[in-house]
Design an enzyme around this catalytic site. Structure first.
Site, short mmCIF file in Angstrom:
data_model
loop_
_atom_site.label_atom_id
_atom_site.label_comp_id
_atom_site.label_asym_id
_atom_site.label_seq_id
_atom_site.Cartn_x
_atom_site.Cartn_y
_atom_site.Cartn_z
N HIS A 133 0.83 -1.21 0.00
CA HIS A 133 0.00 0.00 0.00
C HIS A 133 0.87 1.26 0.00
CE1 HIS A 133 -3.95 -1.91 0.18
NE2 HIS A 133 -3.35 -2.83 0.93
N THR A 134 2.03 1.13 -0.58
CA THR A 134 2.93 2.29 -0.72
C THR A 134 2.96 2.79 -2.15
OG1 THR A 134 4.67 0.64 -0.90
CG2 THR A 134 4.51 1.80 1.20
N ASP A 135 2.60 1.95 -3.13
CA ASP A 135 2.79 2.37 -4.54
C ASP A 135 1.95 3.59 -4.87
OD1 ASP A 135 0.37 0.87 -4.66
OD2 ASP A 135 0.94 -0.24 -6.47
N ASP A 184 1.90 -3.94 -9.58
CA ASP A 184 1.68 -5.26 -10.18
C ASP A 184 2.06 -5.26 -11.66
OD1 ASP A 184 0.60 -5.56 -7.71
OD2 ASP A 184 -1.48 -5.59 -8.37
N TYR A 199 -10.07 -0.85 -0.44
CA TYR A 199 -8.87 -0.31 -1.11
C TYR A 199 -9.09 1.18 -1.41
CZ TYR A 199 -4.90 -0.32 -4.42
OH TYR A 199 -3.71 -0.08 -5.08
C1 GLA Z 1 -2.94 -4.31 -5.15
C2 GLA Z 1 -2.75 -3.17 -6.14
C3 GLA Z 1 -1.31 -2.64 -6.08
C4 GLA Z 1 -0.91 -2.29 -4.63
C5 GLA Z 1 -1.25 -3.45 -3.70
C6 GLA Z 1 -1.03 -3.10 -2.26
O1 GLA Z 1 -2.15 -5.41 -5.52
O2 GLA Z 1 -3.02 -3.61 -7.45
O3 GLA Z 1 -1.19 -1.52 -6.92
O4 GLA Z 1 -1.50 -1.11 -4.23
O5 GLA Z 1 -2.59 -3.87 -3.85
O6 GLA Z 1 0.31 -2.90 -2.00
#
Ligand code: GLA
Length: 389
Positions: A37-39, A174, A224
């Site tokens: 949850h840093t991106d 991702d 989210y």
């Molecule tokens: C999902 C989202 C990513 C990222 C993660 C949490 O996988 O697709 O972009 O935010 O959650 O780190």
């Protein structure tokens, strides 16, 4: 692999009634080692591409149509490149269509083609099967149309398809690792500067073990989005307090500690997670480069605790997998991975201990949750690309 592709090629011919010679592409799933949850906060992540993937078998058509078939869903979807609109009834096909749309919108002319897909990334388990099919479709479309899209651009296009066509507000992690992953390395990515470093991640005596809770990831999209909003609130408040803050990435833990009393409770907890998680990733990179895996594992455990208590995206099943893992011999660290609310955890386990690790956790997990977990031993693999025999 050769045998598998041969079979896929035969199925292609059967399903599309087409005898053309076929090309193959693949895109892996991913596991995030640390930096959760840093991106979308402009911060740091450290995922790796894994040895589970989706493969496409494809040949051009003479018209403007895209015909796709998934062996996993046993389902065909057809659309024309002249009308690239989201259609609920196309289900999984929308991921493919969305990629055709964002690439075409860039002015890249795509050719019609048939594509057969088959994969072994567990679906809906937080290992990014949807990002994999997006990136794979993008690669298949562009290469088959004689165009070359650089891998970081492909990642951005796949994120755009997910955000705008599918309507899921994900960050870049991702799609980026799936587009750019390199064998035997983890990716250290600065999600704001878009600066990537492939850090060696291969060990003689340690396995990366993914544990699947087999819990459906309920609420993941709505939670989210609310986490993203809470982070935006944090940015606003810190910008008022210290100035120059466009992302939580701009706030240090020292500044956080100095000013945390001015924040509402929830905002404070979310900010604390993100700010410290970014610092953990930076430390994890150093530890990894120094071969200090005990310290790396400790950071994974801290990351999990923070996701559980501050960011509040874990769940009982993930907590059981992690709590049991870190009790076991030969385990360096363990944490939930991905967005949370179900899905998978990731552990670093000594090879000698891994059979015992899986057997014992399976028993405890079953008795505590009445679910049967699955475990995958993972290696760090290459990102998307053509498979040339
Ligand atoms: C999902 C989202 C990513 C990222 C993660 C949490 O996988 O697709 O972009 O935010 O959650 O780190």
């Amino acid at each position: 692999m050769e045998q598998k592709l041969k079979e896929l090629g035969m199925k292609y011919k059967e399903i599309f009634s087409d005898k053309s010679s076929v090309r193959y592409f693949q895109a892996p799933g991913r596991v995030n080692l640390i930096g959760e949850h840093t991106d979308y906060n402009g911060g740091f992540v450290m995922p790796m591409a894994i040895n589970r993937n989706i493969i496409s078998a494809t040949a051009l058509r003479s018209d403007n149509e895209i015909h796709i078939h998934s062996l996993n869903f046993n389902n065909t979807v057809k659309f024309t490149l002249d009308k690239l609109e989201y259609d609920k009834k196309d289900g999984w096909g929308n991921y493919v269509k969305g990629m055709a749309k964002v690439i075409s919108d860039k002015g890249i002319k795509l050719s019609g083609m048939n594509i057969l897909f088959e994969g072994n990334i567990p679906l809906g388990s937080g290992l990014s099967s949807s990002a994999a099919i997006e990136v794979l479709s993008g690669e298949t479309f562009s290469k088959m149309s004689g165009k070359d899209i650089p891998s970081d651009e492909l990642a951005l296009l796949a994120q755009k398809a997910e955000n705008e066509f599918i309507g899921v507000n994900c960050g870049i992690m991702d799609q980026y690792i799936i587009s750019t992953g390199k064998k035997n390395t983890a990716l250290f990515l600065d999600c704001r500067a878009f600066k990537a470093e492939h850090v060696p991640f291969v060990f003689d005596d340690i396995y990366v073990v993914i544990g699947n809770t087999k819990k459906e990831r309920a609420l993941v999209d709505s939670e989210y989005n609310s986490r993203r909003k809470e982070c935006e609130q944090g940015v606003k408040e810190f910008n008022n307090i210290i100035g120059g803050v466009t992302h939580l990435r701009d706030v240090s833990s020292k500044q956080f500690e100095e000013h945390k009393d001015k924040l509402a409770e929830i905002t404070g907890k979310r900010c604390q997670h993100v700010i410290y998680e970014n610092e953990r990733v930076l430390e994890a990179v150093t530890r990894l480069k120094n071969g200090e895996l005990e310290a790396f594992g400790k950071l994974m455990i801290e990351s999990h605790e923070s996701l559980r208590d501050l960011y509040e995206v874990s769940c009982a099943e993930l907590d059981v997998l992690v709590e049991e893992a870190i009790k076991m011999d030969g385990v360096f660290g363990s944490r939930m991975t991905g967005a949370g609310f179900g899905g998978c955890n990731v552990s670093l386990v000594k090879k000698d201990n891994v059979d015992n690790f899986i057997a014992q956790i399976t028993e405890v997990y079953k008795s505590k949750t009445s679910r049967e977990p699955e475990f995958y031993i993972c290696t760090a693999e290459n990102g998307v690309g053509e498979i040339v025999l």
